[in-house]
Design a protein around this motif. Sequence first.
Motif, PDB file in Angstrom:
ATOM      1  N   ILE A 278     -24.193  55.179  81.382  1.00  0.00           N
ATOM      2  CA  ILE A 278     -24.880  56.434  81.707  1.00  0.00           C
ATOM      3  C   ILE A 278     -24.554  56.935  83.003  1.00  0.00           C
ATOM      4  CG2 ILE A 278     -27.184  57.378  82.002  1.00  0.00           C
ATOM      5  CD1 ILE A 278     -28.328  55.889  79.825  1.00  0.00           C
ATOM      6  N   VAL A 279     -24.463  58.212  83.318  1.00  0.00           N
ATOM      7  CA  VAL A 279     -23.832  58.678  84.751  1.00  0.00           C
ATOM      8  C   VAL A 279     -24.400  60.311  84.561  1.00  0.00           C
ATOM      9  CG1 VAL A 279     -21.495  59.344  83.960  1.00  0.00           C
ATOM     10  CG2 VAL A 279     -22.256  58.598  86.370  1.00  0.00           C
ATOM     11  N   GLN A 280     -24.688  60.681  85.871  1.00  0.00           N
ATOM     12  CA  GLN A 280     -24.644  62.202  86.094  1.00  0.00           C
ATOM     13  C   GLN A 280     -23.285  62.637  86.575  1.00  0.00           C
ATOM     14  OE1 GLN A 280     -27.490  63.242  89.132  1.00  0.00           O
ATOM     15  NE2 GLN A 280     -27.815  65.311  88.185  1.00  0.00           N
ATOM     16  N   PHE A 281     -22.973  63.691  86.337  1.00  0.00           N
ATOM     17  CA  PHE A 281     -21.615  64.043  86.788  1.00  0.00           C
ATOM     18  C   PHE A 281     -21.463  65.588  86.674  1.00  0.00           C
ATOM     19  CE2 PHE A 281     -16.831  65.076  85.696  1.00  0.00           C
ATOM     20  CZ  PHE A 281     -16.445  64.859  87.010  1.00  0.00           C
ATOM     21  N   LYS A 282     -21.369  66.322  87.970  1.00  0.00           N
ATOM     22  CA  LYS A 282     -21.415  67.749  88.166  1.00  0.00           C
ATOM     23  C   LYS A 282     -22.631  68.414  87.464  1.00  0.00           C
ATOM     24  CE  LYS A 282     -16.590  67.967  88.837  1.00  0.00           C
ATOM     25  NZ  LYS A 282     -15.143  68.510  88.380  1.00  0.00           N
ATOM     26  N   ASP A 283     -23.845  67.833  87.910  1.00  0.00           N
ATOM     27  CA  ASP A 283     -25.213  68.382  87.188  1.00  0.00           C
ATOM     28  C   ASP A 283     -25.496  68.153  85.818  1.00  0.00           C
ATOM     29  OD1 ASP A 283     -25.819  69.381  89.957  1.00  0.00           O
ATOM     30  OD2 ASP A 283     -24.479  71.183  89.518  1.00  0.00           O
ATOM     31  N   ASN A 284     -24.408  67.394  85.099  1.00  0.00           N
ATOM     32  CA  ASN A 284     -24.853  67.127  83.873  1.00  0.00           C
ATOM     33  C   ASN A 284     -25.084  65.553  83.652  1.00  0.00           C
ATOM     34  OD1 ASN A 284     -25.119  69.690  82.595  1.00  0.00           O
ATOM     35  ND2 ASN A 284     -22.667  69.670  83.109  1.00  0.00           N
ATOM     36  N   TRP A 285     -25.879  65.122  82.648  1.00  0.00           N
ATOM     37  CA  TRP A 285     -25.808  63.757  82.360  1.00  0.00           C
ATOM     38  C   TRP A 285     -25.138  63.322  81.152  1.00  0.00           C
ATOM     39  CZ3 TRP A 285     -28.005  59.835  85.265  1.00  0.00           C
ATOM     40  CH2 TRP A 285     -28.760  60.131  86.328  1.00  0.00           C
ATOM     41  N   TYR A 286     -24.562  62.200  81.050  1.00  0.00           N
ATOM     42  CA  TYR A 286     -23.616  61.793  80.016  1.00  0.00           C
ATOM     43  C   TYR A 286     -24.162  60.410  79.508  1.00  0.00           C
ATOM     44  CZ  TYR A 286     -20.988  65.808  81.256  1.00  0.00           C
ATOM     45  OH  TYR A 286     -20.528  67.134  81.488  1.00  0.00           O
ATOM     46  N   LEU A 287     -23.908  60.094  78.356  1.00  0.00           N
ATOM     47  CA  LEU A 287     -24.110  58.614  77.644  1.00  0.00           C
ATOM     48  C   LEU A 287     -22.796  58.353  76.899  1.00  0.00           C
ATOM     49  CD1 LEU A 287     -25.726  56.273  76.291  1.00  0.00           C
ATOM     50  CD2 LEU A 287     -26.507  57.740  74.512  1.00  0.00           C
ATOM     51  N   PHE A 288     -22.260  57.327  77.566  1.00  0.00           N
ATOM     52  CA  PHE A 288     -20.899  56.689  76.934  1.00  0.00           C
ATOM     53  C   PHE A 288     -21.189  55.609  75.887  1.00  0.00           C
ATOM     54  CE2 PHE A 288     -19.550  58.952  80.884  1.00  0.00           C
ATOM     55  CZ  PHE A 288     -18.280  59.511  80.409  1.00  0.00           C
ATOM     56  N   LEU A 289     -20.510  55.645  74.611  1.00  0.00           N
ATOM     57  CA  LEU A 289     -20.793  54.312  73.703  1.00  0.00           C
ATOM     58  C   LEU A 289     -19.497  54.069  73.186  1.00  0.00           C
ATOM     59  CD1 LEU A 289     -23.455  56.651  72.074  1.00  0.00           C
ATOM     60  CD2 LEU A 289     -24.003  54.642  73.321  1.00  0.00           C
ATOM     61  N   HIS A 290     -19.559  53.300  72.439  1.00  0.00           N
ATOM     62  CA  HIS A 290     -18.186  53.189  71.365  1.00  0.00           C
ATOM     63  C   HIS A 290     -18.507  52.820  69.991  1.00  0.00           C
ATOM     64  CE1 HIS A 290     -18.845  48.570  72.380  1.00  0.00           C
ATOM     65  NE2 HIS A 290     -19.186  48.824  71.013  1.00  0.00           N
ATOM     66  N   ASN A 291     -17.566  53.077  69.147  1.00  0.00           N
ATOM     67  CA  ASN A 291     -17.800  53.035  67.508  1.00  0.00           C
ATOM     68  C   ASN A 291     -16.287  52.504  67.224  1.00  0.00           C
ATOM     69  OD1 ASN A 291     -16.005  55.422  67.335  1.00  0.00           O
ATOM     70  ND2 ASN A 291     -17.633  56.796  67.038  1.00  0.00           N
ATOM     71  N   ALA A 292     -16.275  52.526  65.704  1.00  0.00           N
ATOM     72  CA  ALA A 292     -15.104  51.976  65.373  1.00  0.00           C
ATOM     73  C   ALA A 292     -14.286  53.109  64.190  1.00  0.00           C
ATOM     74  CB  ALA A 292     -15.325  50.510  64.729  1.00  0.00           C
ATOM     75  N   THR A 293     -14.335  54.063  64.763  1.00  0.00           N
ATOM     76  CA  THR A 293     -13.855  55.270  63.918  1.00  0.00           C
ATOM     77  C   THR A 293     -12.387  55.389  64.072  1.00  0.00           C
ATOM     78  OG1 THR A 293     -14.259  57.109  65.145  1.00  0.00           O
ATOM     79  CG2 THR A 293     -16.163  56.498  63.590  1.00  0.00           C
ATOM     80  N   LEU A 294     -11.642  55.193  64.966  1.00  0.00           N
ATOM     81  CA  LEU A 294     -10.324  55.197  65.359  1.00  0.00           C
ATOM     82  C   LEU A 294      -9.370  54.302  64.567  1.00  0.00           C
ATOM     83  CD1 LEU A 294      -8.406  56.743  67.465  1.00  0.00           C
ATOM     84  CD2 LEU A 294      -8.504  54.970  69.070  1.00  0.00           C
ATOM     85  N   ALA A 295      -8.124  55.142  64.343  1.00  0.00           N
ATOM     86  CA  ALA A 295      -7.224  54.468  63.365  1.00  0.00           C
ATOM     87  C   ALA A 295      -6.017  54.775  64.345  1.00  0.00           C
ATOM     88  CB  ALA A 295      -6.959  54.879  62.169  1.00  0.00           C
ATOM     89  N   ILE A 296      -5.113  53.707  64.458  1.00  0.00           N
ATOM     90  CA  ILE A 296      -3.954  53.901  65.327  1.00  0.00           C
ATOM     91  C   ILE A 296      -2.788  53.309  64.353  1.00  0.00           C
ATOM     92  CG2 ILE A 296      -2.631  53.409  67.149  1.00  0.00           C
ATOM     93  CD1 ILE A 296      -5.158  53.036  68.913  1.00  0.00           C
ATOM     94  N   GLY A 297      -1.938  54.309  63.815  1.00  0.00           N
ATOM     95  CA  GLY A 297      -0.942  53.720  62.841  1.00  0.00           C
ATOM     96  C   GLY A 297      -1.647  53.207  61.786  1.00  0.00           C
ATOM     97  N   ASP A 298      -1.217  51.910  61.465  1.00  0.00           N
ATOM     98  CA  ASP A 298      -1.699  51.298  60.178  1.00  0.00           C
ATOM     99  C   ASP A 298      -3.060  50.288  60.611  1.00  0.00           C
ATOM    100  OD1 ASP A 298      -0.584  49.250  61.321  1.00  0.00           O
ATOM    101  OD2 ASP A 298       0.430  48.411  59.548  1.00  0.00           O
ATOM    102  N   MET A 299      -3.677  50.404  61.895  1.00  0.00           N
ATOM    103  CA  MET A 299      -4.528  49.568  62.151  1.00  0.00           C
ATOM    104  C   MET A 299      -5.746  50.449  62.108  1.00  0.00           C
ATOM    105  SD  MET A 299      -3.404  46.523  62.870  1.00  0.00           S
ATOM    106  CE  MET A 299      -4.524  45.870  63.803  1.00  0.00           C
TER     107      MET A 299
END
Length: 338
Positions: A278-299
């Motif tokens: 979590i961080v505040q950047f240029k007057d806005n707050w953001y929540l960073f996370l991760h998931n497993a939706t990305l596919a790269i090539g056949d992975m």
Amino acid sequence: MRHELTMRLQKMRAWMALCVLTMALPAAAQGAPGSNPIIRDKFTADPAPLVVGDTLYLYVGHDEAQRDEMFNMREWLVYSTKDMRTWTSHAPIMNVKDFKWAKADAWASQTIEKNGKFYFYAAVEHDATHPGKAIGVAVSDKPTGPFVDARGSALVTNQMTPKGTHSWEDIDPTVLTDDDGTSWLAWGNRQCYIAKLKPNMTELDGPIQEITPPHFEEGPWLHKRGKLYYLTYASLDRSTQRDEHVSYATAPAITGPWTYRGLLTGSGKYSFTIHPGIVQFKDNWYLFLHNATLAIGDMNGAIGRRAVTVEHLQYNADGTMRPVEQTAAGVSVPPTSN
């Protein structure tokens, strides 16, 4: 203890196999700037944001698991942005081998700035001299590194938390520097610990205290807004949940008492793990996370092949955080109005 670890690994392998069989996702197309996942050419995990001036730096682990591997993480990466839309890739900031006393696992990390230097705290697997997970600290003159081991030894080892229930409890460091200049380190898996850091940022200054909130699993993140302290973390209610969610607690002081506030967001799509930043950047707050939706090539995405995401974060008048819905659009669309 060994049986518990074996069961955990079996569960994670089963879930990874299920993802491979059922996802069948196409390679991720480039979405609108700011949409999720925000990094699409590599699998990344455990996001840790840091703001320096007009730039946000994002520190991540690099998931390199192949096929049926669980985790294969050997280095840490950093990206930067000035607009939350366009991300610049920099050279790897550090490899797990740069901690000479560590043998594997470039796991979750966080970088903070203090006294003109940048301190990088990271979880690794210690060698046989101190078996189990450990936390190292490295230092650099620049947020993009390269970072070098600041101690030549671990800051926290498994032997320093003898009341813990397993050997991988000393992971996922997070650091907060308070308004008085005092810095605090929190970390843990199943048990959550906190300790004060000395001004040199490379030694503990006092005892390790346990502050484990309800359903705490791992991935703590400390931040402060106004006079309120926040402990956000990956949570798991083992009676009802299969995958980690994000919960949080608040306190009037960094030492507590901590009040459980409930869920902030659900699990990351297709992912057993989740990790808030979590961080505040240029007057806005953001929540960073991760998931497993990305596919790269056949992975396809999997337990060891995750992808970092980011969402808008908003607060209620009483200081509590509004529940966050994880989306594909991410910050490519403006937040809803308060």
